[in-house]
Design a protein around this motif. Structure first.
Motif, PDB file in Angstrom:
ATOM      1  N   SER A 346       0.807  -1.218   0.000  1.00 25.63           N
ATOM      2  CA  SER A 346       0.000   0.000   0.000  1.00 25.63           C
ATOM      3  C   SER A 346       0.842   1.270   0.000  1.00 25.63           C
ATOM      4  O   SER A 346       0.477   2.254  -0.640  1.00 25.63           O
ATOM      5  CB  SER A 346      -0.946   0.001   1.204  1.00 25.63           C
ATOM      6  N   LYS A 347       1.978   1.257   0.705  1.00 26.00           N
ATOM      7  CA  LYS A 347       2.847   2.439   0.714  1.00 26.00           C
ATOM      8  C   LYS A 347       3.500   2.636  -0.643  1.00 26.00           C
ATOM      9  O   LYS A 347       3.765   3.762  -1.066  1.00 26.00           O
ATOM     10  CB  LYS A 347       3.922   2.282   1.789  1.00 26.00           C
ATOM     11  N   GLY A 348       3.783   1.529  -1.353  1.00 28.25           N
ATOM     12  CA  GLY A 348       4.463   1.589  -2.634  1.00 28.25           C
ATOM     13  C   GLY A 348       5.854   0.991  -2.547  1.00 28.25           C
ATOM     14  O   GLY A 348       6.367   0.736  -1.450  1.00 28.25           O
ATOM     15  N   HIS A 349       6.458   0.762  -3.716  1.00 27.36           N
ATOM     16  CA  HIS A 349       7.752   0.079  -3.755  1.00 27.36           C
ATOM     17  C   HIS A 349       8.668   0.678  -4.830  1.00 27.36           C
ATOM     18  O   HIS A 349       8.906   0.055  -5.863  1.00 27.36           O
ATOM     19  CB  HIS A 349       7.532  -1.417  -3.989  1.00 27.36           C
ATOM     20  N   PRO A 350       9.212   1.891  -4.590  1.00 32.27           N
ATOM     21  CA  PRO A 350      10.299   2.372  -5.440  1.00 32.27           C
ATOM     22  C   PRO A 350      11.576   1.649  -5.031  1.00 32.27           C
ATOM     23  O   PRO A 350      12.100   1.873  -3.940  1.00 32.27           O
ATOM     24  CB  PRO A 350      10.358   3.872  -5.131  1.00 32.27           C
ATOM     25  N   LEU A 351      12.054   0.733  -5.846  1.00 34.11           N
ATOM     26  CA  LEU A 351      12.985  -0.306  -5.416  1.00 34.11           C
ATOM     27  C   LEU A 351      14.155   0.208  -4.584  1.00 34.11           C
ATOM     28  O   LEU A 351      14.465  -0.331  -3.521  1.00 34.11           O
ATOM     29  CB  LEU A 351      13.509  -1.077  -6.628  1.00 34.11           C
ATOM     30  N   GLY A 352      14.828   1.252  -5.054  1.00 33.39           N
ATOM     31  CA  GLY A 352      15.996   1.751  -4.344  1.00 33.39           C
ATOM     32  C   GLY A 352      15.683   2.446  -3.036  1.00 33.39           C
ATOM     33  O   GLY A 352      16.559   2.610  -2.188  1.00 33.39           O
ATOM     34  N   ALA A 353      14.438   2.867  -2.861  1.00 30.84           N
ATOM     35  CA  ALA A 353      14.059   3.643  -1.674  1.00 30.84           C
ATOM     36  C   ALA A 353      13.452   2.799  -0.567  1.00 30.84           C
ATOM     37  O   ALA A 353      13.449   3.206   0.595  1.00 30.84           O
ATOM     38  CB  ALA A 353      13.070   4.742  -2.072  1.00 30.84           C
ATOM     39  N   THR A 354      12.939   1.634  -0.897  1.00 28.48           N
ATOM     40  CA  THR A 354      12.131   0.864   0.051  1.00 28.48           C
ATOM     41  C   THR A 354      12.856   0.578   1.363  1.00 28.48           C
ATOM     42  O   THR A 354      12.313   0.779   2.451  1.00 28.48           O
ATOM     43  CB  THR A 354      11.648  -0.440  -0.600  1.00 28.48           C
ATOM     44  N   GLY A 355      14.089   0.071   1.299  1.00 26.00           N
ATOM     45  CA  GLY A 355      14.803  -0.278   2.521  1.00 26.00           C
ATOM     46  C   GLY A 355      15.030   0.900   3.434  1.00 26.00           C
ATOM     47  O   GLY A 355      14.982   0.773   4.668  1.00 26.00           O
ATOM     48  N   LEU A 356      15.263   2.070   2.867  1.00 26.03           N
ATOM     49  CA  LEU A 356      15.483   3.266   3.683  1.00 26.03           C
ATOM     50  C   LEU A 356      14.170   3.844   4.184  1.00 26.03           C
ATOM     51  O   LEU A 356      14.122   4.448   5.257  1.00 26.03           O
ATOM     52  CB  LEU A 356      16.297   4.297   2.895  1.00 26.03           C
ATOM     53  N   ALA A 357      13.091   3.635   3.452  1.00 30.91           N
ATOM     54  CA  ALA A 357      11.772   4.030   3.964  1.00 30.91           C
ATOM     55  C   ALA A 357      11.391   3.164   5.160  1.00 30.91           C
ATOM     56  O   ALA A 357      10.775   3.647   6.122  1.00 30.91           O
ATOM     57  CB  ALA A 357      10.725   3.904   2.862  1.00 30.91           C
ATOM     58  N   GLN A 358      11.748   1.881   5.121  1.00 30.61           N
ATOM     59  CA  GLN A 358      11.526   1.015   6.285  1.00 30.61           C
ATOM     60  C   GLN A 358      12.305   1.529   7.490  1.00 30.61           C
ATOM     61  O   GLN A 358      11.788   1.569   8.615  1.00 30.61           O
ATOM     62  CB  GLN A 358      11.967  -0.410   5.958  1.00 30.61           C
ATOM     63  N   CYS A 359      13.553   1.917   7.268  1.00 34.63           N
ATOM     64  CA  CYS A 359      14.380   2.483   8.342  1.00 34.63           C
ATOM     65  C   CYS A 359      13.732   3.730   8.920  1.00 34.63           C
ATOM     66  O   CYS A 359      13.663   3.900  10.143  1.00 34.63           O
ATOM     67  CB  CYS A 359      15.776   2.791   7.787  1.00 34.63           C
ATOM     68  N   ALA A 360      13.240   4.610   8.047  1.00 36.32           N
ATOM     69  CA  ALA A 360      12.607   5.844   8.510  1.00 36.32           C
ATOM     70  C   ALA A 360      11.388   5.544   9.374  1.00 36.32           C
ATOM     71  O   ALA A 360      11.213   6.121  10.459  1.00 36.32           O
ATOM     72  CB  ALA A 360      12.210   6.713   7.311  1.00 36.32           C
ATOM     73  N   GLU A 361      10.543   4.616   8.914  1.00 38.91           N
ATOM     74  CA  GLU A 361       9.338   4.283   9.677  1.00 38.91           C
ATOM     75  C   GLU A 361       9.690   3.747  11.054  1.00 38.91           C
ATOM     76  O   GLU A 361       9.082   4.136  12.063  1.00 38.91           O
ATOM     77  CB  GLU A 361       8.496   3.265   8.916  1.00 38.91           C
ATOM     78  N   LEU A 362      10.674   2.875  11.135  1.00 35.54           N
ATOM     79  CA  LEU A 362      11.042   2.308  12.432  1.00 35.54           C
ATOM     80  C   LEU A 362      11.645   3.362  13.349  1.00 35.54           C
ATOM     81  O   LEU A 362      11.393   3.353  14.561  1.00 35.54           O
ATOM     82  CB  LEU A 362      12.000   1.134  12.235  1.00 35.54           C
ATOM     83  N   CYS A 363      12.417   4.283  12.805  1.00 35.65           N
ATOM     84  CA  CYS A 363      12.949   5.368  13.638  1.00 35.65           C
ATOM     85  C   CYS A 363      11.825   6.228  14.194  1.00 35.65           C
ATOM     86  O   CYS A 363      11.826   6.585  15.383  1.00 35.65           O
ATOM     87  CB  CYS A 363      13.934   6.219  12.824  1.00 35.65           C
ATOM     88  N   TRP A 364      10.846   6.561  13.363  1.00 37.88           N
ATOM     89  CA  TRP A 364       9.714   7.351  13.849  1.00 37.88           C
ATOM     90  C   TRP A 364       8.938   6.583  14.921  1.00 37.88           C
ATOM     91  O   TRP A 364       8.510   7.171  15.918  1.00 37.88           O
ATOM     92  CB  TRP A 364       8.794   7.715  12.681  1.00 37.88           C
ATOM     93  N   GLN A 365       8.759   5.298  14.720  1.00 34.41           N
ATOM     94  CA  GLN A 365       8.037   4.496  15.714  1.00 34.41           C
ATOM     95  C   GLN A 365       8.782   4.478  17.040  1.00 34.41           C
ATOM     96  O   GLN A 365       8.181   4.669  18.114  1.00 34.41           O
ATOM     97  CB  GLN A 365       7.863   3.064  15.198  1.00 34.41           C
ATOM     98  N   LEU A 366      10.093   4.273  17.010  1.00 31.92           N
ATOM     99  CA  LEU A 366      10.866   4.175  18.246  1.00 31.92           C
ATOM    100  C   LEU A 366      11.028   5.522  18.933  1.00 31.92           C
ATOM    101  O   LEU A 366      11.229   5.584  20.153  1.00 31.92           O
ATOM    102  CB  LEU A 366      12.228   3.551  17.951  1.00 31.92           C
ATOM    103  N   ARG A 367      10.925   6.599  18.172  1.00 32.47           N
ATOM    104  CA  ARG A 367      10.964   7.944  18.768  1.00 32.47           C
ATOM    105  C   ARG A 367       9.589   8.413  19.229  1.00 32.47           C
ATOM    106  O   ARG A 367       9.440   9.527  19.718  1.00 32.47           O
ATOM    107  CB  ARG A 367      11.475   8.948  17.737  1.00 32.47           C
ATOM    108  N   ASN A 368       8.574   7.600  18.987  1.00 33.58           N
ATOM    109  CA  ASN A 368       7.194   7.967  19.319  1.00 33.58           C
ATOM    110  C   ASN A 368       6.729   9.163  18.483  1.00 33.58           C
ATOM    111  O   ASN A 368       6.034  10.048  18.957  1.00 33.58           O
ATOM    112  CB  ASN A 368       7.053   8.279  20.813  1.00 33.58           C
ATOM    113  N   GLN A 369       7.089   9.143  17.184  1.00 36.08           N
ATOM    114  CA  GLN A 369       6.758  10.238  16.271  1.00 36.08           C
ATOM    115  C   GLN A 369       5.868   9.789  15.117  1.00 36.08           C
ATOM    116  O   GLN A 369       5.789  10.464  14.095  1.00 36.08           O
ATOM    117  CB  GLN A 369       8.046  10.842  15.700  1.00 36.08           C
ATOM    118  N   ALA A 370       5.202   8.647  15.255  1.00 36.13           N
ATOM    119  CA  ALA A 370       4.452   8.084  14.131  1.00 36.13           C
ATOM    120  C   ALA A 370       2.983   8.493  14.112  1.00 36.13           C
ATOM    121  O   ALA A 370       2.202   7.942  13.327  1.00 36.13           O
ATOM    122  CB  ALA A 370       4.563   6.565  14.130  1.00 36.13           C
ATOM    123  N   ASP A 371       2.593   9.421  14.958  1.00 35.70           N
ATOM    124  CA  ASP A 371       1.256  10.006  14.937  1.00 35.70           C
ATOM    125  C   ASP A 371       0.179   8.912  15.039  1.00 35.70           C
ATOM    126  O   ASP A 371       0.259   8.058  15.914  1.00 35.70           O
ATOM    127  CB  ASP A 371       1.101  10.869  13.670  1.00 35.70           C
TER     128      ASP A 371
END
Length: 411
Positions: A346-371
């Motif tokens: 659902s988020k999408g899959h731009p191949l080169g970006a996906t792994g770093l988007a996963q990293c971003a999401e997890l950082c926001w979750q662990l910082r309690n910034q995921a709204d």
């Protein structure tokens, strides 16, 4: 990573909204890269001049797109490496950045990923040389008749068929995974799709390759994501970044094993064994168990891959993934929240970006910034990113702890 090496932290992340290819006219890869990198640099609270090296991932593009993407931010003369590892390209750039700062080769490194894609299913770009997936397709064709459907959908769909036959699960289980991910993406402003569907709409969408319907398959996407990676040496000199630093406890990569082709099992053909190998190494390095994790960003290119990966990552026992889904242990209120971002489906899959988007999401979750998509009590995050051909990367994150560093920083 060995604990004798430097500890590694993500201090800044940024990404673009993932878009349908070609939807935005002003969205060439340098534009995407500028947006995501600028956001990551700002989030980190550093200057682009602090970056000592950059690893830039993309699959579709000429050989020095990384330089062309980053030069507008500053021609600082630092090494820029271009990375291509199929769908795990973004996390491969992250892996290289993390290993460099862990080993003391640099204190501050940028990992960037982007993709500008064509519409429709993925196709080979070169017809005059050996296709790196030829052995995978040949093996699959020995087990299932090759059909008039996208190759990737057949590979992962056949993995789903093998799982159904082996463990007697219903195709409805795959649909429930897609239903869950589309529901999650409703709260993600970066997601390509934010529509919520009923389970019946998921099941009744056009069949791509049984058991997979269209709404169980990830789309092609344009987009970019970036992360600033530092080690403890950098944090000692810049203690102000401690408040938002997320530690990478482990990041491990595995490639195909003989069992990929020897097992007569499409689940292994699409990376089950290399995912398990990378996960087992990551858990051992981080000193944790799967049950210590609360939030997971998992490579759900197709709903069938999310199902089999639950078991490869140890989130549930072998043959228990169907029950895991039925209990709701993959969503809010369950044992784990898997793909709170909406995942690739659902988020999408731009191949080169996906792994770093996963990293971003997890950082926001662990910082309690995921709204609105915040996972309550998220303390440890797990990332899984796979590319056929093949490479699998598993990383484990937690919010940084700095008692020792604070004492040292006063010396």
């Amino acid at each position: 990573m060995s604990r004798a090496l430097n500890r590694v932290y993500v201090i800044g992340v940024g990404m673009t909204k993932f878009e349908k290819p070609g939807r935005r006219e002003d969205f060439d890869y340098p534009d995407m890269a500028k947006e995501s990198t600028t956001k990551a640099i700002k989030d980190a609270g550093v200057s682009y001049k602090d970056v000592e090296q950059a690893f830039v991932g993309y699959v579709y593009g000429d050989s020095t797109c990384g330089q062309r993407a980053l030069y507008p931010l500053g021609m600082t003369g630092v090494p820029i490496f271009n990375v291509n590892n199929n769908c795990s390209t973004g996390s491969s750039a992250l892996y290289l950045a993390a290993k460099h700062v862990a080993g003391g080769l640099a204190d501050c490194v940028l990992a960037l990923g982007f993709e500008k894609m064509q519409r429709g299913s993925l196709t080979s770009q070169f017809s005059d040389r050996t296709n790196p997936m030829d052995k995978h397709i040949e093996k699959m064709s020995d087990l299932y008749e090759f059909a008039n459907a996208p190759g990737a959908a057949q590979l992962f769909g056949n993995a789903g068929r093998d799982y159904m036959k082996k463990y007697n699960v219903s195709p409805d289980v795959f649909a429930k995974i897609a239903w869950k991910n589309h529901k999650h993406s409703k709260n993600n402003p970066y997601s390509q799709f934010r529509d919520e569907y009923t389970l019946e709409e998921i099941k009744n969408s056009p069949v791509v390759y049984e058991p997979l319907t269209k709404l169980q398959c990830c789309p092609t996407s344009d987009g970019s994501a970036a992360a600033v990676i530092v080690n403890e040496n950098y944090i000692k000199k810049h203690p102000e970044v401690q408040k938002h630093a997320v530690e990478i406890l482990a990041i491990e990569m595995a490639t195909d094993l003989p069992s990929t082709f020897d097992s007569n099992d499409c689940m292994r053909l699409v990376g089950y064994d290399m995912a398990k190998r990378a996960a087992d190494k990551a858990y051992a390095t981080a000193g944790i168990k799967p049950s210590d994790v609360q939030v997971v960003e998992l490579h759900d290119c197709f709903s069938a891959n999310e199902l089999i990966t639950y078991e490869a990552l140890g989130l549930c026992g072998e043959g228990k993934a169907g029950e895991f889904v039925e209990r709701g242990d993959n969503t809010y209120g369950g044992k784990y929240v898997v793909n709170p971002s909406g995942g690739l489906i659902s988020k999408g899959h731009p191949l080169g970006a996906t792994g770093l988007a996963q990293c971003a999401e997890l950082c926001w979750q662990l910082r309690n910034q995921a709204d609105k998509r915040q996972v309550p009590g998220a303390r440890i995050g797990l990332q899984h990113n796979i590319g056929l051909g093949g490479a699998c990367i598993v990383a484990i994150y937690r919010l940084g702890t700095f008692t020792t560093i604070r004492v040292n920083s006063k010396l």
